[in-house]
Write an enzyme that holds these catalytic residues in place. Structure first.
Site, PDB file in Angstrom:
ATOM      1  N   HIS A   1      73.278  -2.019  14.740  1.00  0.00           N
ATOM      2  CA  HIS A   1      73.864  -1.761  13.425  1.00  0.00           C
ATOM      3  C   HIS A   1      74.051  -3.080  12.710  1.00  0.00           C
ATOM      4  CE1 HIS A   1      76.519  -0.169  10.325  1.00  0.00           C
ATOM      5  NE2 HIS A   1      76.033   1.009  10.651  1.00  0.00           N
TER       6      HIS A   1
ATOM      7  N   ASP B   1      73.939   7.671  15.237  1.00  0.00           N
ATOM      8  CA  ASP B   1      72.789   8.555  15.431  1.00  0.00           C
ATOM      9  C   ASP B   1      72.468   8.823  16.901  1.00  0.00           C
ATOM     10  OD1 ASP B   1      72.267   8.990  12.728  1.00  0.00           O
ATOM     11  OD2 ASP B   1      71.225   7.081  12.543  1.00  0.00           O
TER      12      ASP B   1
HETATM   13  N1  ACO Z   1      66.750  -2.017  19.788  1.00  0.00           N
HETATM   14  C1  ACO Z   1      66.369  -3.227  20.214  1.00  0.00           C
HETATM   15  N2  ACO Z   1      66.639  -4.384  19.574  1.00  0.00           N
HETATM   16  C2  ACO Z   1      67.367  -4.287  18.451  1.00  0.00           C
HETATM   17  C3  ACO Z   1      67.817  -3.051  17.959  1.00  0.00           C
HETATM   18  C4  ACO Z   1      67.491  -1.896  18.678  1.00  0.00           C
HETATM   19  N3  ACO Z   1      67.877  -0.692  18.248  1.00  0.00           N
HETATM   20  N4  ACO Z   1      68.518  -3.263  16.835  1.00  0.00           N
HETATM   21  C5  ACO Z   1      68.504  -4.592  16.610  1.00  0.00           C
HETATM   22  N5  ACO Z   1      67.796  -5.199  17.585  1.00  0.00           N
HETATM   23  C6  ACO Z   1      67.519  -6.643  17.717  1.00  0.00           C
HETATM   24  C7  ACO Z   1      66.322  -7.016  16.863  1.00  0.00           C
HETATM   25  O1  ACO Z   1      65.117  -6.892  17.560  1.00  0.00           O
HETATM   26  C8  ACO Z   1      66.659  -8.431  16.501  1.00  0.00           C
HETATM   27  O2  ACO Z   1      66.379  -9.242  17.618  1.00  0.00           O
HETATM   28  P1  ACO Z   1      65.833 -10.751  17.429  1.00  0.00           P
HETATM   29  O3  ACO Z   1      66.919 -11.462  16.675  1.00  0.00           O
HETATM   30  O4  ACO Z   1      65.638 -11.205  18.816  1.00  0.00           O
HETATM   31  O5  ACO Z   1      64.581 -10.620  16.639  1.00  0.00           O
HETATM   32  C9  ACO Z   1      68.178  -8.417  16.336  1.00  0.00           C
HETATM   33  O6  ACO Z   1      68.636  -7.350  17.165  1.00  0.00           O
HETATM   34  C10 ACO Z   1      68.615  -8.161  14.898  1.00  0.00           C
HETATM   35  O7  ACO Z   1      67.955  -6.952  14.463  1.00  0.00           O
HETATM   36  P2  ACO Z   1      67.676  -6.599  12.967  1.00  0.00           P
HETATM   37  O8  ACO Z   1      66.770  -5.414  12.929  1.00  0.00           O
HETATM   38  O9  ACO Z   1      67.252  -7.827  12.217  1.00  0.00           O
HETATM   39  O10 ACO Z   1      69.137  -6.251  12.500  1.00  0.00           O
HETATM   40  P3  ACO Z   1      69.540  -5.364  11.278  1.00  0.00           P
HETATM   41  O11 ACO Z   1      70.957  -5.621  10.986  1.00  0.00           O
HETATM   42  O12 ACO Z   1      68.570  -5.514  10.167  1.00  0.00           O
HETATM   43  O13 ACO Z   1      69.296  -3.906  11.911  1.00  0.00           O
HETATM   44  C11 ACO Z   1      69.220  -1.659  12.264  1.00  0.00           C
HETATM   45  C12 ACO Z   1      70.095  -2.842  11.857  1.00  0.00           C
HETATM   46  C13 ACO Z   1      68.115  -1.463  11.234  1.00  0.00           C
HETATM   47  C14 ACO Z   1      70.090  -0.420  12.272  1.00  0.00           C
HETATM   48  C15 ACO Z   1      68.614  -1.909  13.656  1.00  0.00           C
HETATM   49  O14 ACO Z   1      69.630  -2.081  14.608  1.00  0.00           O
HETATM   50  C16 ACO Z   1      67.666  -0.804  14.080  1.00  0.00           C
HETATM   51  O15 ACO Z   1      66.510  -0.781  13.666  1.00  0.00           O
HETATM   52  N6  ACO Z   1      68.154   0.181  14.924  1.00  0.00           N
HETATM   53  C17 ACO Z   1      67.340   1.289  15.341  1.00  0.00           C
HETATM   54  C18 ACO Z   1      67.309   2.362  14.267  1.00  0.00           C
HETATM   55  C19 ACO Z   1      68.641   3.070  14.125  1.00  0.00           C
HETATM   56  O16 ACO Z   1      69.239   3.507  15.093  1.00  0.00           O
HETATM   57  N7  ACO Z   1      69.084   3.208  12.882  1.00  0.00           N
HETATM   58  C20 ACO Z   1      70.318   3.905  12.540  1.00  0.00           C
HETATM   59  C21 ACO Z   1      71.399   2.937  12.139  1.00  0.00           C
HETATM   60  S1  ACO Z   1      72.918   3.800  11.778  1.00  0.00           S
HETATM   61  C22 ACO Z   1      72.622   4.490  10.263  1.00  0.00           C
HETATM   62  O17 ACO Z   1      71.919   3.966   9.445  1.00  0.00           O
HETATM   63  C23 ACO Z   1      73.169   5.779   9.985  1.00  0.00           C
END
Ligand code: ACO
Length: 377
Positions: free
Chosen positions: A260, A314
């Site tokens: 998140h 989720d």
């Molecule tokens: N699985 C594995 N690694 C993850 C995940 C995940 N679910 N989420 C974040 N990371 C890692 C990224 O790979 C990244 O690693 P790095 O720095 O080594 O490259 C780091 O954590 C930061 O991730 P970002 O995607 O840049 O963080 P952001 O704040 O943009 O992402 C997000 C938030 C989009 C929700 C992300 O966690 C994600 O894609 N999760 C999976 C999809 C999901 O469950 N979405 C629902 C969110 S809740 C809602 O919207 C209702």
């Protein structure tokens, strides 16, 4: 460079708001200052929607009026049903919902968003009619006639009735209502921001909500609840969870339902939803998906230790809906049905001091390029 560029506007405030607050380090979510756990224990979705929209818990008479107004506006025009009949039945339910909500605005054409009375009725209609649209679509796509709402049933009970033609087990209605409370609002997320950008042009609320629905659909936002259940079904059994998680992470893919932008601990909504899973299973028997989910959470906890990536809202919601027999592609529409109150609360708040969203960009292209005629390219 005039400003620092923040990809995804991470950490950039886009509004001042008193609707909700997240403490991402301590895992706290409050609506108008009240913890969501307390609202789930003591409130109902409709009361929480009122709290979000109007800033205070309703008095008995305010609650009576609000409930009556929402209850009496659940029906949808036959032309909205006819419109949905024309959509391809294999199409995604979020697309049908977005189309129907955009079309709703054509039936309620008051465009003056400074008209407080009209705004109230728009909010009533949108909160009331989204469940009717979702339930109608769920049936129409199989060639079944939509079931009209029943005024003697509460908000969540009526939704199940419109889906199945029978009132649900009281515990199901209670759990479902809590799910709606948990999904009703969440500060400046992608779909709320999208709606506010649209609202800042003084577009009507149906257009605002239709644009929020579009943003919610994506798998990085609300669409993740569907992806989670697809993933859990693909894993199949708990003993395969760890190798699945290892595979996802070693391929640098995202584990759905984890992570998140704001929470660096487990999302408090995921904790409440997990408790709701347990209450549901105690009454109706467990779900194999839950056993798999527990193992995924355990494995992810070890493999992502220290990275601040934990289950989000989720992760457990779809397991509840699946156990209630709701089809996977309706999960995100259920999210929209709940979140509409949060979107509208932000819309009303912004209207008090609206300013058109028109951010800047940092141009990274060329200047003064000559135009090369087609024959010379
Ligand atoms: N699985 C594995 N690694 C993850 C995940 C995940 N679910 N989420 C974040 N990371 C890692 C990224 O790979 C990244 O690693 P790095 O720095 O080594 O490259 C780091 O954590 C930061 O991730 P970002 O995607 O840049 O963080 P952001 O704040 O943009 O992402 C997000 C938030 C989009 C929700 C992300 O966690 C994600 O894609 N999760 C999976 C999809 C999901 O469950 N979405 C629902 C969110 S809740 C809602 O919207 C209702």
């Amino acid at each position: 460079m005039p400003h620092d560029f923040m990809p995804g506007l991470a950490g950039v405030p886009a509004a001042t708001s008193s609707i909700s607050d997240v403490d991402g380090q301590r895992g706290i979510l409050e609506y108008r200052g009240i913890r969501v756990e307390e609202l789930c224990a003591k409130s109902s979705y409709l009361e929480t929607a009122y709290l979000l929209l109007f800033g205070h818990l309703p008095t008995a008479s305010e609650y009576q009026r609000w409930t009556n107004d929402v209850t009496h506006h659940r029906r949808i025009k036959f032309r909205i049903i006819d419109l949905m009949k024309c959509l391809p039945e294999q199409g995604h339910a979020m697309d049908a919902l977005q189309a129907a909500v955009a079309a709703l605005g054509m039936f309620y054409p008051g465009r003056n968003v400074k008209d407080v009375e009209n705004n109230y009725w728009s909010a009533v209609r949108l909160v009331a009619k989204l469940p009717t649209i979702v339930a109608a679509w769920a049936r129409l796509r199989y060639g079944d006639a939509p079931i009209p709402p029943r005024d003697d049933l509460g908000f969540s009970e009526n939704f199940f009735y419109m889906l199945t033609e029978s009132a649900p087990h009281p515990l199901w209605a209670e759990i479902f209502d809590d799910c709606l409370i948990l999904h009703a609002e969440h500060t400046m997320n992608a779909s709320t921001f999208t709606g506010l950008v649209t609202a800042s042009t003084l577009a009507d609320p149906y257009t605002v909500v239709a644009s929020s629905i579009g943003a919610l659909k994506g798998p990085l936002h609300g669409g993740a609840n569907e992806e989670v259940v697809v993933m859990l079904k693909e894993i199949g059994t708990a003993d395969r969870a760890r190798s699945y998680v290892e595979g996802v992470l070693s391929n640098k893919r995202k584990l759905m339902g984890f992570g998140h932008r704001v929470y660096k601990v487990k999302d408090p909504r995921a904790t409440v939803l997990q408790g709701l899973c347990q209450s549901l299973f105690k009454e109706c028997g467990s779900s194999p998906l839950y056993e798999v989910a527990l193992e995924v959470e355990r494995a992810a906890g070890e493999l992502l230790k220290g990275k601040g990536i934990h289950p989000n809202v989720d992760f457990y919601s779809g397991i509840i809906y699946d156990k209630m027999g709701i089809e996977v592609d309706l999960f995100t529409p259920l999210f929209a049905m709940a979140r509409v109150s949060g979107w509208l609360a932000h819309w009303l708040e912004q209207l008090r001091e609206n300013k058109l969203f028109r951010p800047d960009q940092i141009y990274s292209g060329e200047h003064n390029r000559p135009y090369v005629p087609l024959t010379q390219r």
